[in-house]
Design an enzyme around this catalytic site. Structure first.
Site, PDB file in Angstrom:
ATOM      1  N   LYS A   1      43.986  72.392  -1.744  1.00 16.83           N
ATOM      2  CA  LYS A   1      42.714  72.376  -1.019  1.00 16.83           C
ATOM      3  C   LYS A   1      41.509  72.303  -1.960  1.00 16.83           C
ATOM      4  O   LYS A   1      40.409  71.977  -1.525  1.00 16.83           O
ATOM      5  CB  LYS A   1      42.620  73.592  -0.099  1.00 16.83           C
TER       6      LYS A   1
ATOM      7  N   CYS B   1      44.770  76.027  12.121  1.00 19.25           N
ATOM      8  CA  CYS B   1      45.138  75.409  10.842  1.00 19.25           C
ATOM      9  C   CYS B   1      46.640  75.350  10.612  1.00 19.25           C
ATOM     10  O   CYS B   1      47.093  74.829   9.581  1.00 19.25           O
ATOM     11  CB  CYS B   1      44.454  76.161   9.706  1.00 19.25           C
TER      12      CYS B   1
END
Length: 416
Positions: free
Chosen positions: A339, A168
Site C-alpha cells: 500500500k 476493505c
C-alpha cells in the site's frame, strides 16, 4: 475435494495499467501516490491519493456506454478484460466465452463503496437543479453489483453473478466465494473482480473527517508508510483486480497456464467496534485459512510470505502484527505491505494484493514495504523494508480487513 487454481489475472492501479507493469513498479519501490487531480481538493485537509492516471474508459467500453458506468465499473472492466484474455477464455477479437461454457461460468464482483462519485454528483444536481435533472443512468451506474452486470454481459458469463460489499475485505471475500461456488458445483469457472474509485469530495472528505487519512500533503510519495513509527493514516488509492478461477482438472485438460492453487481461506468478524480493529478477528481468519490449507493438502503448511493488509494506520498495523506473531510464534515469515506504492484501494485491495502475492510466488521476489525508515517498536516483524528480496516461495498468504470488523485471509500455493 476439488482443487481450485488461478489461470488468469488482471489489474489496473496507480503504478500500472496491467499486471506486468504494476508488479515491476511495486517490486522496484515505485510510488503512484501524488496530489489529487480527479477533483479540486485545494480546500480539503487531505490533498493526496493514488490515482490511476491516463486511463481512457473508451478503450474498454463503447463511447456511448461510458456515461452509463461509474469509474469503478470502468476500471473493473479493464482488469477483467486482461484476466479473461490471460486465461485464454477470450481474445482481442472475441470477447465472449464460448456458449458451451457460459452457463457454468460465474462471476463474483466486489467493491467497498461502489459509485460514490456518481452518487455525489447526482446528489448535488438534485439539490441545486431539482430531481428532474438527475441522470437516468444514476442508479445503474452506481450500484456495486452493476460491476458484475456490465462484465457478465461483456463476456457472456451466464453462471451465478454475486457481489460483495464488505469494505476493505470485499474482494478477498469475493475470491473465497468464487472458490466455494466451484467446490459446491455451482459453477465450473468463476471470474473474480474487485474495483474501487472513491477519490472524490465525499470520499476523501469522509475518511478525512474520521482522521483515517495521512495528511502528509507536502510529500505524497512518503505519505503511506506501513509499520513506520511516523505513519499517520492511510492514503486512498483506486483501481481494480481480477482473477479467473477453475478446477485444476479443467486447467490441465485445456493446457492452461496455472499461476497458483487456492488451498485455504478464512473469514471472521471482530464483533467489537465498527472501525477500531482487535487482534482476535484477524487472528481467527488466518487460523481458519491455515486449518483449511492443512486439511486440503493433508499435511503441515509453511507460509513463506504474507502480503499484509498493512494500511499505514497507527492501530491497524500494530494489530495485524500482533495477530501474525500470535499465530506463527517464532516462525513468522517475511511480511510486506504494497500500500506504500499504490495506496489503499479499499474494496479492490484484496484482488490487487492477491495478484501481487501470486506474482511474488511465481517470480520468486518479495515486494518491499516502502517508506519504512523508522520501524515502530511495536511492529517487530521482518517487513522487507524499502528493497525487494529474492526468495524461494512455495506458499503465500494475503490478508485484508475492513470496517465493521470484517476479516479475510487467503492462501496460495505453487502447483507441482
Amino acid at each position: 475435494m476439488k482443487r481450485v487454481v488461478v489461470t488468469g489475472i488482471g489489474t489496473i492501479n496507480s503504478v500500472g495499467h496491467n499486471v506486468e507493469d504494476s508488479f515491476k513498479a511495486v517490486v522496484n519501490a515505485e510510488c503512484g501516490i501524488d496530489t489529487i487531480t480527479l477533483f479540486d481538493a485545494s480546500e480539503y485537509p487531505v490533498k493526496i491519493a493514488g490515482e490511476v492516471k491516463d486511463f481512457d474508459p473508451a478503450t474498454v467500453m463503447d463511447k456511448k456506454e461510458v456515461k452509463k458506468a461509474d469509474r469503478f465499473i470502468q476500471l473493473g472492466i479493464k482488469a477483467a478484460n486482461e484476466a479473461m484474455r490471460d486465461s485464454g477464455y477470450i481474445s482481442e477479437e472475441n470477447k465472449k466465452v464460448d456458449e458451451s461454457l457460459s452457463e457454468r461460468f460465474g462471476l463474483v464482483s466486489a467493491s467497498g463503496i461502489g459509485g460514490l462519485s456518481t452518487i455525489e454528483k447526482n446528489s448535488v444536481v438534485c439539490e441545486t437543479r431539482g430531481p428532474k435533472r438527475i441522470s437516468p443512468f444514476f442508479i445503474p451506474s452506481s450500484l456495486v453489483n452493476m460491476l458484475g452486470g456490465f462484465i457478465s454481459i461483456e463476456h457472456n458469463l451466464k453462471g451465478p453473478s454475486l457481489s460483495h460489499v464488505t469494505a476493505c475485505a470485499a474482494s478477498t471475500h469475493a475470491l473465497a466465494d468464487g472458490v466455494k461456488t466451484i467446490l459446491l458445483n455451482g459453477a465450473d469457472r468463476v471470474l473474480i473482480v474487485g474495483a474501487e474509485s472513491a477519490i472524490c469530495g465525499a470520499g476523501v472528505g469522509g475518511f478525512a473527517a474520521m482522521k483515517a487519512l495521512s495528511a502528509r500533503n507536502d510529500d505524497p510519495k512518503t505519505a503511506s508508510r506501513p509499520f513506520d513509527a511516523e505513519r499517520d493514516g492511510f492514503v486512498m488509492g483506486e483501481g481494480a483486480g481480477a482473477l479467473v478461477l477453475e478446477t485444476l482438472e479443467s486447467a490441465q485438460a485445456r493446457g492452461a497456464k496455472i499461476y497458483a492453487e487456492v488451498i485455504g481461506f478464512g473469514e471472521s468478524a471482530d464483533a467489537n467496534h465498527i472501525t477500531a480493529p482487535v487482534m482476535d478477528g484477524p487472528l481467527r481468519a488466518m487460523k481458519a485459512a491455515m486449518a483449511m490449507a492443512k486439511e486440503h493438502t493433508g499435511g503441515d503448511v509453511t507460509i513463506d510470505y504474507i502480503n499484509a493488509h498493512g494500511t499505514s494506520t497507527p492501530v491497524g498495523d500494530v494489530n495485524e502484527t500482533k495477530a501474525i506473531k500470535e499465530l506463527f510464534g517464532e516462525n513468522c515469515p517475511p511480511v510486506s505491505s504494497t500500500k506504500g506504492q499504490i495506496g489503499h484501494c479499499l474494496g479492490a485491495a484484496g484482488a490487487i494484493e492477491a495478484i501481487f502475492a501470486i506474482k511474488a510466488l511465481t517470480e520468486g521476489v518479495i515486494p518491499p514495504t516502502i517508506n519504512l525508515e523508522n520501524q515502530d517498536p511495536e511492529c517487530t516483524l521482518d517487513y522487507v523494508p524499502n528493497v525487494k528480496r529474492e526468495a524461494t516461495l512455495t506458499t503465500v498468504m494475503s490478508n485484508n480487513f475492513g470496517f465493521g470488523g470484517t476479516n479475510a485471509s487467503v492462501i496460495f500455493k505453487k502447483v507441482n
